[in-house]
Write a protein that holds these residues in place. Structure first.
Motif, PDB file in Angstrom:
ATOM      1  N   UNK A 224       8.893   2.790   1.727  1.00  0.00           N
ATOM      2  CA  UNK A 224       9.502   0.992   1.718  1.00  0.00           C
ATOM      3  C   UNK A 224      11.100   1.180   1.295  1.00  0.00           C
ATOM      4  N   UNK A 225      11.294   2.162   0.393  1.00  0.00           N
ATOM      5  CA  UNK A 225      12.934   2.204   0.671  1.00  0.00           C
ATOM      6  C   UNK A 225      13.805   2.354   1.251  1.00  0.00           C
ATOM      7  N   UNK A 226      13.251   3.964   2.454  1.00  0.00           N
ATOM      8  CA  UNK A 226      14.088   4.412   2.795  1.00  0.00           C
ATOM      9  C   UNK A 226      14.227   3.869   4.229  1.00  0.00           C
ATOM     10  N   UNK A 227      12.999   2.691   4.759  1.00  0.00           N
ATOM     11  CA  UNK A 227      13.230   2.078   5.865  1.00  0.00           C
ATOM     12  C   UNK A 227      13.455   1.609   5.607  1.00  0.00           C
ATOM     13  N   UNK A 228      13.945   0.821   5.276  1.00  0.00           N
ATOM     14  CA  UNK A 228      14.437  -0.783   4.633  1.00  0.00           C
ATOM     15  C   UNK A 228      16.282  -0.264   4.250  1.00  0.00           C
TER      16      UNK A 228
ATOM     17  N   UNK B 172      12.713  -1.418  -8.893  1.00  0.00           N
ATOM     18  CA  UNK B 172      13.528  -0.882  -9.019  1.00  0.00           C
ATOM     19  C   UNK B 172      14.572  -0.202  -8.255  1.00  0.00           C
ATOM     20  N   UNK B 173      13.804   0.499  -6.963  1.00  0.00           N
ATOM     21  CA  UNK B 173      13.405   1.871  -5.879  1.00  0.00           C
ATOM     22  C   UNK B 173      14.085   0.921  -5.289  1.00  0.00           C
ATOM     23  N   UNK B 174      14.000   0.042  -4.733  1.00  0.00           N
ATOM     24  CA  UNK B 174      13.658  -0.846  -3.218  1.00  0.00           C
ATOM     25  C   UNK B 174      15.283  -1.102  -3.981  1.00  0.00           C
ATOM     26  N   UNK B 175      15.558  -1.539  -4.775  1.00  0.00           N
ATOM     27  CA  UNK B 175      16.868  -2.280  -5.133  1.00  0.00           C
ATOM     28  C   UNK B 175      17.958  -1.126  -5.134  1.00  0.00           C
ATOM     29  N   UNK B 176      17.893   0.291  -5.911  1.00  0.00           N
ATOM     30  CA  UNK B 176      19.021   1.143  -6.247  1.00  0.00           C
ATOM     31  C   UNK B 176      19.051   1.836  -4.420  1.00  0.00           C
ATOM     32  N   UNK B 177      18.309   1.705  -3.551  1.00  0.00           N
ATOM     33  CA  UNK B 177      18.934   2.171  -2.169  1.00  0.00           C
ATOM     34  C   UNK B 177      19.449   0.299  -1.597  1.00  0.00           C
ATOM     35  N   UNK B 178      18.986  -0.723  -1.825  1.00  0.00           N
ATOM     36  CA  UNK B 178      20.089  -1.198  -0.287  1.00  0.00           C
ATOM     37  C   UNK B 178      20.946  -1.974  -1.234  1.00  0.00           C
ATOM     38  N   UNK B 179      20.854  -2.070  -2.650  1.00  0.00           N
ATOM     39  CA  UNK B 179      21.980  -3.066  -3.418  1.00  0.00           C
ATOM     40  C   UNK B 179      22.882  -3.276  -3.160  1.00  0.00           C
ATOM     41  N   UNK B 180      23.981  -1.374  -2.711  1.00  0.00           N
ATOM     42  CA  UNK B 180      24.870  -1.917  -2.879  1.00  0.00           C
ATOM     43  C   UNK B 180      25.479  -1.833  -4.543  1.00  0.00           C
ATOM     44  N   UNK B 181      26.814  -2.784  -4.484  1.00  0.00           N
ATOM     45  CA  UNK B 181      27.282  -3.206  -5.659  1.00  0.00           C
ATOM     46  C   UNK B 181      27.056  -3.963  -6.339  1.00  0.00           C
TER      47      UNK B 181
ATOM     48  N   UNK C   5       0.916  -1.226  -0.270  1.00  0.00           N
ATOM     49  CA  UNK C   5       0.588  -0.399  -0.169  1.00  0.00           C
ATOM     50  C   UNK C   5       1.135   1.334   0.227  1.00  0.00           C
ATOM     51  N   UNK C   6       2.343   1.432   1.070  1.00  0.00           N
ATOM     52  CA  UNK C   6       2.647   2.313   0.970  1.00  0.00           C
ATOM     53  C   UNK C   6       3.657   2.561  -0.894  1.00  0.00           C
ATOM     54  N   UNK C   7       4.125   4.005  -0.857  1.00  0.00           N
ATOM     55  CA  UNK C   7       4.618   4.193  -2.351  1.00  0.00           C
ATOM     56  C   UNK C   7       6.200   3.630  -1.481  1.00  0.00           C
ATOM     57  N   UNK C   8       6.806   3.192  -2.392  1.00  0.00           N
ATOM     58  CA  UNK C   8       7.883   2.570  -3.113  1.00  0.00           C
ATOM     59  C   UNK C   8       8.955   2.631  -2.476  1.00  0.00           C
TER      60      UNK C   8
ATOM     61  N   UNK D  11      21.471  -0.381   9.820  1.00  0.00           N
ATOM     62  CA  UNK D  11      21.482  -0.539  11.278  1.00  0.00           C
ATOM     63  C   UNK D  11      22.704  -2.356  12.291  1.00  0.00           C
ATOM     64  N   UNK D  12      21.355  -2.772  11.118  1.00  0.00           N
ATOM     65  CA  UNK D  12      21.726  -3.997  11.944  1.00  0.00           C
ATOM     66  C   UNK D  12      22.856  -5.211  10.550  1.00  0.00           C
ATOM     67  N   UNK D  13      23.563  -4.036   9.893  1.00  0.00           N
ATOM     68  CA  UNK D  13      24.503  -3.786   9.026  1.00  0.00           C
ATOM     69  C   UNK D  13      24.985  -5.013   8.027  1.00  0.00           C
ATOM     70  N   UNK D  14      23.479  -4.492   7.596  1.00  0.00           N
ATOM     71  CA  UNK D  14      23.081  -5.593   5.561  1.00  0.00           C
ATOM     72  C   UNK D  14      23.086  -5.158   4.135  1.00  0.00           C
ATOM     73  N   UNK D  15      23.175  -3.194   4.751  1.00  0.00           N
ATOM     74  CA  UNK D  15      22.848  -2.550   3.495  1.00  0.00           C
ATOM     75  C   UNK D  15      24.182  -2.651   2.534  1.00  0.00           C
ATOM     76  N   UNK D  16      23.185  -3.412   1.632  1.00  0.00           N
ATOM     77  CA  UNK D  16      24.377  -3.280   0.538  1.00  0.00           C
ATOM     78  C   UNK D  16      24.894  -4.940   0.553  1.00  0.00           C
ATOM     79  N   UNK D  17      24.152  -5.982   1.240  1.00  0.00           N
ATOM     80  CA  UNK D  17      24.730  -7.103   1.499  1.00  0.00           C
ATOM     81  C   UNK D  17      23.774  -7.788  -0.103  1.00  0.00           C
TER      82      UNK D  17
END
Length: 268
Positions: free
Chosen positions: A117-121, A206-215, A111-114, A127-133
């Protein structure tokens, strides 16, 4: 039928055709351009050529992006199916306090805009050390696909007669046996449809991927980067293949869903 109702139906038909043309027109333009012999984007194509597909298949970056997208979509759709099916069964068959709140939480990512969700993720995974993994990326896509699995499986479970489960319980079957030998086999077609749907959602995200995918690069992310840097006709070949992929997924859904309804009717 009065003249006024005929006029309203005619306008409704015209509006439906206009919307359909608006949705299909980009496909009718992009697909021919992918077979163009021109050096740049040109419509109509001056000639026929497969050069852009050869360029796509010979590019290691695009191949790696395709492998990442397939692996990511497979893992996230499978995880979403497991979590979503379990949640759907509990939400349909269970009777406990806070059920509506839990159900709303499952539906929130759909329901929420992507971007929200991407910023929250992004904040949570950082914070849990999984950003970019890659594991964090799988978690993000699972979160996006799970609501649709819950919706599909809730409808399937509601259509499955609970009296069959009750009869099995009176005959001595445990809850685990009821779930694995009676419920899940009959819900298999609906589960397949839910898996295909969540696979497509993850593959196109694509939106969430751009925020959290890293390399880590996926096909939608690579397309976005290409469009930001230059207008390469190879994009049209990628887009055409994605359109074909989504049409194939739609065809599979049309095949699977009637079987799901048939299984439900036979079970009841």
């Amino acid at each position: 039928m009065t003249d006024r109702s005929r006029f309203a139906r005619a306008w409704l038909a015209i509006l439906a055709i206009a919307v359909l043309v608006f949705l299909v027109l980009p496909v009718l333009i992009v697909a021919p351009m992918s077979f163009s012999s021109a050096q740049s984007l040109a419509f109509p194509p001056p000639g026929f050529s497969l050069r852009w597909y050869e360029n796509l298949l010979g590019n290691a970056i695009w191949i790696d992006a395709g492998k990442n997208s397939l692996l990511l979509a497979t893992l996230s759709s499978t995880a979403a199916l497991a979590c979503g099916t379990s949640a759907a069964y509990v939400l349909v068959r269970g009777n406990f306090r806070g059920k509506r709140i839990i159900e709303a939480n499952f539906m929130a990512p759909a329901i929420m805009p992507s971007i929200i969700v991407a910023v929250a993720l992004y904040i949570f995974l950082a914070r849990i050390g999984l950003l970019g993994s890659f594991f964090g990326l799988v978690l993000g896509h699972t979160l996006l696909a799970a609501p649709y699995v819950v919706l599909i499986m809730q409808a399937a479970i509601r259509g499955f007669d609970i009296r069959i489960e009750q009869v099995a319980a009176t005959l001595g079957a445990s809850q685990w046996q009821i779930l694995t030998r009676i419920v899940l086999p009959n819900l298999a077609p609906s589960a397949a449809a839910a898996w295909i749907f969540s696979f497509v959602i993850s593959f196109d995200e694509v939106v969430v991927t751009l925020f959290v995918s890293g390399t880590h690069v996926t096909i939608p992310k690579r397309m976005f980067a290409e469009l930001m840097l230059q207008v390469n006709p190879t994009i049209t070949a990628v887009a055409t293949l994605l359109i074909a992929f989504n049409l194939l997924a739609l065809a599979l859904l049309l095949i699977v869903r009637p079987r799901a309804k048939l299984f439900a009717s036979e079970a009841t």
